[in-house]
Design a protein around this motif. Structure first.
Motif, mmCIF file in Angstrom:
data_model
loop_
_atom_site.group_PDB
_atom_site.id
_atom_site.type_symbol
_atom_site.label_atom_id
_atom_site.label_comp_id
_atom_site.label_asym_id
_atom_site.label_seq_id
_atom_site.Cartn_x
_atom_site.Cartn_y
_atom_site.Cartn_z
ATOM 1 N N UNK A 1 0.852 -1.178 0.000
ATOM 2 C CA UNK A 1 0.000 0.000 0.000
ATOM 3 C C UNK A 1 0.895 1.238 0.000
ATOM 4 N N UNK A 2 0.642 2.145 -0.909
ATOM 5 C CA UNK A 2 1.425 3.381 -0.971
ATOM 6 C C UNK A 2 0.870 4.375 0.042
ATOM 7 N N UNK A 3 1.718 4.891 0.895
ATOM 8 C CA UNK A 3 1.314 5.844 1.923
ATOM 9 C C UNK A 3 1.558 7.265 1.448
ATOM 10 N N UNK A 4 0.668 8.164 1.822
ATOM 11 C CA UNK A 4 0.749 9.543 1.364
ATOM 12 C C UNK A 4 2.044 10.228 1.814
ATOM 13 N N UNK A 5 2.502 10.079 3.072
ATOM 14 C CA UNK A 5 3.778 10.741 3.428
ATOM 15 C C UNK A 5 4.955 10.251 2.566
ATOM 16 N N UNK A 9 7.118 12.588 -0.017
ATOM 17 C CA UNK A 9 8.575 12.666 0.060
ATOM 18 C C UNK A 9 9.202 12.349 -1.293
ATOM 19 N N UNK A 10 8.695 11.338 -1.961
ATOM 20 C CA UNK A 10 9.214 10.979 -3.283
ATOM 21 C C UNK A 10 8.976 12.132 -4.262
ATOM 22 N N UNK A 16 12.679 18.667 -6.622
ATOM 23 C CA UNK A 16 13.863 19.463 -6.315
ATOM 24 C C UNK A 16 14.853 19.455 -7.475
ATOM 25 N N UNK A 17 14.770 18.429 -8.318
ATOM 26 C CA UNK A 17 15.623 18.347 -9.506
ATOM 27 C C UNK A 17 14.926 19.155 -10.594
ATOM 28 N N UNK A 18 15.484 20.251 -11.003
ATOM 29 C CA UNK A 18 14.801 21.203 -11.874
ATOM 30 C C UNK A 18 14.346 20.618 -13.210
ATOM 31 N N UNK A 19 15.016 19.607 -13.712
ATOM 32 C CA UNK A 19 14.655 19.105 -15.033
ATOM 33 C C UNK A 19 13.836 17.822 -15.002
ATOM 34 N N UNK A 22 7.425 14.342 -12.553
ATOM 35 C CA UNK A 22 6.912 13.207 -11.798
ATOM 36 C C UNK A 22 6.371 12.143 -12.743
ATOM 37 N N UNK A 23 6.582 10.876 -12.412
ATOM 38 C CA UNK A 23 5.999 9.818 -13.240
ATOM 39 C C UNK A 23 4.475 9.833 -13.123
ATOM 40 N N UNK A 24 3.813 9.441 -14.201
ATOM 41 C CA UNK A 24 2.346 9.478 -14.248
ATOM 42 C C UNK A 24 1.718 8.649 -13.128
ATOM 43 N N UNK A 25 2.315 7.500 -12.792
ATOM 44 C CA UNK A 25 1.717 6.663 -11.753
ATOM 45 C C UNK A 25 1.714 7.369 -10.399
#
Length: 145
Positions: A1-5, A9-10, A16-19, A22-25
């Motif tokens: 189960x993926x947790x919101x916190x 964080x991910x 933070x990496x300017x270029x 986020x992946x669509x999933x």
């Protein structure tokens, strides 16, 4: 189960990496949707999602294009009619981060030199106006139940 916190964080680490985008999933997970397509998160159970956390992160890192695109996607999929019938009658069945939408509107207005962002700003304003009218209609519908 993926947790919101963990998801937050991910997302913040990637933003933070300017270029990097986020992946669509991961974006779908913030909306409480299962990933589709590449199968990278298929079969995992997702929580209800926390779109406000992602929108807040986009704004914090001044990722206005992604924030506007995400907000538009939220508004396009946030109507009671898109929910199963039993969920339509639940209190707060659809919740949207209106305060963050206003912050995004202000940020888009300040960046009026960017035609791409001003176009997204117009789309966002139109969808927010439509959403407000829909909420009024849906509220009357819920009261009548």
């Amino acid at each position: 189960e993926l947790k919101i916190p963990l998801m937050t964080t991910v997302a913040r680490t990637i933003l933070q990496q300017s270029d990097m985008h986020l992946p669509a999933w991961l974006v779908q997970a913030f909306m409480g949707q299962r990933a589709s397509g590449d199968g990278s998160a298929s079969g995992r159970k997702l929580n209800a999602g926390d779109p406000a956390a992602l929108l807040r992160a986009y704004l914090e890192f001044n990722r206005l294009f992604e924030a506007a695109t995400f907000a538009i996607q939220l508004l396009q999929t946030s109507h009671l009619q898109t929910l199963p019938t039993l969920q339509q009658h639940q209190h707060c069945a659809v919740w949207l981060p209106h305060g963050l939408f206003e912050s995004l509107r202000e940020a888009l207005t300040r960046s009026n030199n960017d035609k791409r962002l001003s176009g997204l700003g117009r789309s966002l304003n139109n969808l927010l106006s439509h959403h407000e009218a829909s909420v009024a209609k849906e509220s009357r519908m819920l009261i009548a139940c």
